[in-house]
Scaffold this motif. Structure first.
Motif, PDB file in Angstrom:
ATOM      1  N   UNK A   1     -65.310  43.739  20.411  1.00 27.85           N
ATOM      2  CA  UNK A   1     -66.693  43.725  20.900  1.00 27.85           C
ATOM      3  C   UNK A   1     -67.384  45.005  20.462  1.00 27.85           C
ATOM      4  N   UNK A   2     -68.690  44.948  20.368  1.00 27.78           N
ATOM      5  CA  UNK A   2     -69.545  46.094  20.081  1.00 27.78           C
ATOM      6  C   UNK A   2     -69.274  46.716  18.715  1.00 27.78           C
ATOM      7  N   UNK A   3     -68.501  46.046  17.848  1.00 25.49           N
ATOM      8  CA  UNK A   3     -68.166  46.645  16.571  1.00 25.49           C
ATOM      9  C   UNK A   3     -67.352  47.910  16.707  1.00 25.49           C
ATOM     10  N   UNK A   4     -66.616  48.034  17.836  1.00 29.10           N
ATOM     11  CA  UNK A   4     -65.852  49.239  18.156  1.00 29.10           C
ATOM     12  C   UNK A   4     -64.378  48.895  18.292  1.00 29.10           C
TER      13      UNK A   4
ATOM     14  N   UNK B   1     -58.995  35.905  23.048  1.00 28.39           N
ATOM     15  CA  UNK B   1     -59.890  35.497  24.130  1.00 28.39           C
ATOM     16  C   UNK B   1     -61.259  36.158  23.966  1.00 28.39           C
ATOM     17  N   UNK B   2     -61.268  37.464  23.738  1.00 34.39           N
ATOM     18  CA  UNK B   2     -62.528  38.189  23.601  1.00 34.39           C
ATOM     19  C   UNK B   2     -63.302  37.726  22.371  1.00 34.39           C
ATOM     20  N   UNK B   3     -62.610  37.559  21.255  1.00 32.33           N
ATOM     21  CA  UNK B   3     -63.303  37.140  20.033  1.00 32.33           C
ATOM     22  C   UNK B   3     -63.943  35.770  20.178  1.00 32.33           C
ATOM     23  N   UNK B   4     -63.348  34.914  20.995  1.00 34.59           N
ATOM     24  CA  UNK B   4     -63.947  33.588  21.203  1.00 34.59           C
ATOM     25  C   UNK B   4     -65.333  33.693  21.816  1.00 34.59           C
ATOM     26  N   UNK B   5     -65.608  34.806  22.480  1.00 34.35           N
ATOM     27  CA  UNK B   5     -66.906  35.023  23.125  1.00 34.35           C
ATOM     28  C   UNK B   5     -67.826  35.931  22.331  1.00 34.35           C
ATOM     29  N   UNK B   6     -67.256  36.862  21.590  1.00 35.74           N
ATOM     30  CA  UNK B   6     -68.067  37.944  21.023  1.00 35.74           C
ATOM     31  C   UNK B   6     -68.224  37.901  19.512  1.00 35.74           C
ATOM     32  N   UNK B   7     -67.337  37.225  18.789  1.00 38.33           N
ATOM     33  CA  UNK B   7     -67.321  37.337  17.328  1.00 38.33           C
ATOM     34  C   UNK B   7     -68.643  36.908  16.701  1.00 38.33           C
ATOM     35  N   UNK B   8     -69.183  35.797  17.155  1.00 39.08           N
ATOM     36  CA  UNK B   8     -70.424  35.302  16.563  1.00 39.08           C
ATOM     37  C   UNK B   8     -71.549  36.326  16.718  1.00 39.08           C
ATOM     38  N   UNK B   9     -71.654  36.923  17.893  1.00 45.70           N
ATOM     39  CA  UNK B   9     -72.694  37.931  18.125  1.00 45.70           C
ATOM     40  C   UNK B   9     -72.448  39.168  17.265  1.00 45.70           C
TER      41      UNK B   9
ATOM     42  N   UNK C   1     -71.908  43.559  31.242  1.00 46.62           N
ATOM     43  CA  UNK C   1     -72.675  43.109  30.076  1.00 46.62           C
ATOM     44  C   UNK C   1     -72.742  44.213  29.026  1.00 46.62           C
ATOM     45  N   UNK C   2     -72.902  45.454  29.466  1.00 49.57           N
ATOM     46  CA  UNK C   2     -72.931  46.581  28.530  1.00 49.57           C
ATOM     47  C   UNK C   2     -71.595  46.741  27.826  1.00 49.57           C
ATOM     48  N   UNK C   3     -70.507  46.558  28.553  1.00 49.29           N
ATOM     49  CA  UNK C   3     -69.169  46.736  27.977  1.00 49.29           C
ATOM     50  C   UNK C   3     -68.859  45.650  26.960  1.00 49.29           C
ATOM     51  N   UNK C   4     -69.194  44.409  27.278  1.00 47.03           N
ATOM     52  CA  UNK C   4     -68.867  43.289  26.396  1.00 47.03           C
ATOM     53  C   UNK C   4     -69.949  43.013  25.370  1.00 47.03           C
TER      54      UNK C   4
END
Length: 363
Positions: free
Chosen positions: A74-77, A88-96, A218-221
């Protein structure tokens, strides 16, 4: 009743597991869901400070066994994370994430054919369980006609990581080796549907950082606030509202029984895990931790949950020296608490550590 700032700090220290015994490096990262880790040395200590008694070698071994990896969830970090939690995280964040870096990809001349060639080269170079450090993989890129300079190679790795193709795995003499994620650490569980993934991520965030607000999560993810509200609704009574917008797990850990002084690494989740950090760090001193607001967070000295200064490590012929620079003069009790924290750091390094506090200086 809404927690006071002092109570909030105590609850957050307990949730973060800082100096709380009884877990392993992998267990500490699982508790946190992910631990910010763009600097490998710092994230090893971020895990170590949450695994009292573990050495640096113990934490490295968790990466070497494939229990932990580093990637960009997430966050490119970069973060340290368990492989299944990364999926799990990439399933939510990768597209963004991919949308957020698309313009930079264009500026670097990365188009679909180049990305496809990088993907094929990466698979060929790493297949069969191979691990290559970044420069070795970039040599493979050059041989395939891909120029990795000017940040292009790093950006290609970032894009491929969002596909779940690559991650940083075993430790090397310098840094870590890049691996094919599914070969190095095959999935042990299936990625759930989006609503369930949101619920799990919110619970994981609160397990390692609560009490915190939906805005903090929301800021973290970097997920939309609406997604976090959906997750909150799905979590039901497993999440408790403490007032003032603060949420915590209903079965959150008990507080107390841990040391009062801590030497936390730079970029530590105790600060970066929240949008509002004022309970832990007086805004007056924010520029002492992030000089010039340049995004580089210095290692922090913490007493009773408050960031009271910064610290640095200096290599010595035998071991290291830790020097604390306080924001204001520390009382003897605080100095002794930080000296005890330096002793824990010495056990982590498995080397002698000399401890000192310099005189507090004004801005």
């Amino acid at each position: 009743m809404t927690p006071t700032p002092a109570q909030l700090r105590t609850l957050r220290l307990a949730a973060q597991g800082i100096a709380v015994p009884g877990t392993s490096p992998t267990g500490a990262v699982e508790r946190m869901t992910a631990v910010q880790g763009q600097d490998l040395g710092q994230v090893l200590w971020a895990i170590g400070v949450r695994t009292p008694g573990a050495t640096r070698d113990d934490v490295c071994a968790a990466f070497d066994r494939g229990e932990l990896v580093r990637s960009w969830p997430m966050r490119g970090t970069l973060h340290a994370v368990r492989p299944d939690d990364l999926r799990l995280l990439l399933s939510l964040t990768a597209e963004r994430t991919l949308r957020s870096i698309a313009r930079r990809a264009t500026e670097l001349g990365i188009d679909q054919p180049l990305l496809d060639r990088a993907r094929d080269t990466t698979v060929a170079a790493l297949s069969g369980g191979r691990a290559l450090v970044r420069d070795e993989l970039f040599d493979e890129y050059r041989a395939a006609g891909i120029d990795p300079t000017a940040g292009r190679g790093y950006h290609l790795l970032l894009q491929l990581s969002q596909e779940g193709l690559v991650a940083w795995g075993p430790t090397a003499r310098v840094g870590q080796g890049l691996v094919l994620l599914d070969e190095w650490a095959p999935a042990l569980t299936e990625v759930p549907d989006r609503d369930e993934a949101l619920r799990r991520v919110l619970l994981g965030y609160l397990r390692g950082r609560g009490p915190a607000t939906e805005a903090d999560a929301a800021s973290w993810t970097k997920l939309p606030l609406g997604d976090l509200r959906r997750a909150r609704a799905a979590a039901g009574d497993t999440v408790e509202d403490l007032g003032g917008g603060l949420l915590a797990l209903a079965d959150r850990p008990t507080t107390g029984g841990t040391p009062t002084g801590h030497l936390l690494p730079g970029f530590d989740e105790y600060l970066l895990g929240y949008a509002d950090r004022s309970a832990q760090l007086d805004p007056e001193h924010a520029d002492r931790v992030v000089p010039g607001a340049n995004g580089m967070f210095l290692p922090m000295a913490v007493v009773r949950g408050r960031v009271v200064g910064t610290w640095k490590r200096t290599e010595r012929a035998s071991g290291a020296a830790v020097t604390v620079t306080p924001f204001a003069e520390l009382d003897d009790t605080s100095v002794r608490a930080l000296e005890a924290a330096a002793a824990r750091y010495a056990r982590f390094l498995d080397a002698p550590v000399a401890f000192g506090v310099v005189e507090a200086t004004s801005r």
